[in-house]
Design a protein around this motif. Structure first.
Motif, PDB file in Angstrom:
ATOM      1  N   LEU A  25       0.841  -1.192   0.000  1.00  0.00           N
ATOM      2  CA  LEU A  25       0.000   0.000   0.000  1.00  0.00           C
ATOM      3  C   LEU A  25       0.878   1.243   0.000  1.00  0.00           C
ATOM      4  O   LEU A  25       1.919   1.288   0.645  1.00  0.00           O
ATOM      5  N   GLU A  26       0.435   2.234  -0.732  1.00  0.00           N
ATOM      6  CA  GLU A  26       1.166   3.498  -0.769  1.00  0.00           C
ATOM      7  C   GLU A  26       0.346   4.549  -0.048  1.00  0.00           C
ATOM      8  O   GLU A  26      -0.833   4.740  -0.337  1.00  0.00           O
ATOM      9  N   PHE A  27       0.971   5.228   0.885  1.00  0.00           N
ATOM     10  CA  PHE A  27       0.302   6.230   1.697  1.00  0.00           C
ATOM     11  C   PHE A  27       0.683   7.621   1.225  1.00  0.00           C
ATOM     12  O   PHE A  27       1.774   7.843   0.722  1.00  0.00           O
ATOM     13  N   ARG A  28      -0.225   8.562   1.416  1.00  0.00           N
ATOM     14  CA  ARG A  28       0.013   9.949   1.003  1.00  0.00           C
ATOM     15  C   ARG A  28       1.022  10.641   1.904  1.00  0.00           C
ATOM     16  O   ARG A  28       1.816  11.446   1.453  1.00  0.00           O
ATOM     17  N   ASP A  29       0.942  10.330   3.199  1.00  0.00           N
ATOM     18  CA  ASP A  29       1.866  10.951   4.147  1.00  0.00           C
ATOM     19  C   ASP A  29       2.027  10.042   5.368  1.00  0.00           C
ATOM     20  O   ASP A  29       1.376   9.007   5.482  1.00  0.00           O
ATOM     21  N   ALA A  30       2.869  10.450   6.287  1.00  0.00           N
ATOM     22  CA  ALA A  30       3.158   9.641   7.474  1.00  0.00           C
ATOM     23  C   ALA A  30       1.946   9.560   8.401  1.00  0.00           C
ATOM     24  O   ALA A  30       1.727   8.535   9.047  1.00  0.00           O
ATOM     25  N   ALA A  31       1.151  10.612   8.468  1.00  0.00           N
ATOM     26  CA  ALA A  31      -0.033  10.608   9.329  1.00  0.00           C
ATOM     27  C   ALA A  31      -1.045   9.572   8.849  1.00  0.00           C
ATOM     28  O   ALA A  31      -1.641   8.850   9.660  1.00  0.00           O
ATOM     29  N   GLU A  32      -1.228   9.488   7.530  1.00  0.00           N
ATOM     30  CA  GLU A  32      -2.147   8.495   6.973  1.00  0.00           C
ATOM     31  C   GLU A  32      -1.631   7.087   7.240  1.00  0.00           C
ATOM     32  O   GLU A  32      -2.396   6.198   7.606  1.00  0.00           O
ATOM     33  N   ALA A  33      -0.349   6.885   7.095  1.00  0.00           N
ATOM     34  CA  ALA A  33       0.252   5.572   7.351  1.00  0.00           C
ATOM     35  C   ALA A  33       0.090   5.173   8.810  1.00  0.00           C
ATOM     36  O   ALA A  33      -0.262   4.026   9.115  1.00  0.00           O
ATOM     37  N   GLU A  34       0.319   6.121   9.709  1.00  0.00           N
ATOM     38  CA  GLU A  34       0.202   5.814  11.146  1.00  0.00           C
ATOM     39  C   GLU A  34      -1.239   5.492  11.516  1.00  0.00           C
ATOM     40  O   GLU A  34      -1.506   4.537  12.247  1.00  0.00           O
ATOM     41  N   ARG A  35      -2.179   6.272  11.001  1.00  0.00           N
ATOM     42  CA  ARG A  35      -3.597   6.027  11.282  1.00  0.00           C
ATOM     43  C   ARG A  35      -4.022   4.664  10.734  1.00  0.00           C
ATOM     44  O   ARG A  35      -4.717   3.905  11.399  1.00  0.00           O
ATOM     45  N   PHE A  36      -3.573   4.347   9.525  1.00  0.00           N
ATOM     46  CA  PHE A  36      -3.899   3.064   8.923  1.00  0.00           C
ATOM     47  C   PHE A  36      -3.351   1.919   9.770  1.00  0.00           C
ATOM     48  O   PHE A  36      -4.062   0.954  10.052  1.00  0.00           O
ATOM     49  N   HIS A  37      -2.105   2.007  10.187  1.00  0.00           N
ATOM     50  CA  HIS A  37      -1.496   0.933  10.967  1.00  0.00           C
ATOM     51  C   HIS A  37      -2.160   0.785  12.336  1.00  0.00           C
ATOM     52  O   HIS A  37      -2.327  -0.337  12.821  1.00  0.00           O
TER      53      HIS A  37
END
Length: 145
Positions: A25-37
């Motif tokens: 998965l490719e995330f737009r930014d670090a905040a989106e990645a952290e929320r997803f995880h």
């Protein structure tokens, strides 16, 4: 010959190859990645016995991860995403289901079993203590080893 054709007719059809998207998965930014995880760790794979979406390699888990990311990008809150998945898959999808009448046994059952077991042990010990004979005739200098 007819028996051979009949036996061949009973064989299952050949399995079709499935195209599996293994791209990360490719995330737009670090905040989106952290929320997803954070969400993926809190949600359970509906196929696996006890794995989160983050840990599972099952195809359904991959699909659910893509769906969760899509819901995040739609602007839904974490609670809305969890509610959506619960409506679709049931309370099983949550590692920490809400405390409600249908989940009381799940939340309080282990404590009730522990209390019941402790009560049973206490009752058994007290019953056996009452059943032991009192020996007052034993000399005071004799020790019991």
């Amino acid at each position: 010959m007819a028996a051979l054709l009949a036996a061949a007719a009973l064989l299952p059809p050949p399995a079709r190859a499935q195209v599996v998207d293994l791209a990360p998965l490719e995330f737009r930014d670090a905040a989106e990645a952290e929320r997803f995880h954070d969400l993926a760790v809190e949600l359970r794979c509906v196929k696996c016995q006890n794995q989160s979406l983050a840990d599972s390699d099952a195809a359904i888990a991959r699909d659910l991860r893509n769906e969760v990311l899509g819901l995040i990008r739609q602007g839904r809150s974490d609670a809305e995403i969890k509610d959506y998945l619960v409506a679709r898959y049931g309370e099983f999808v949550l590692y920490r289901p809400a405390i409600q009448a249908s989940t009381w046994l799940l939340w309080f059952g282990p404590a009730l079993l522990l209390l019941g077991g402790a009560g049973l042990v206490a009752w058994t010990v007290s019953r056996r203590a009452r059943a032991l004979p009192r020996s007052a005739s034993r000399p005071a200098d004799e020790q019991e080893w």
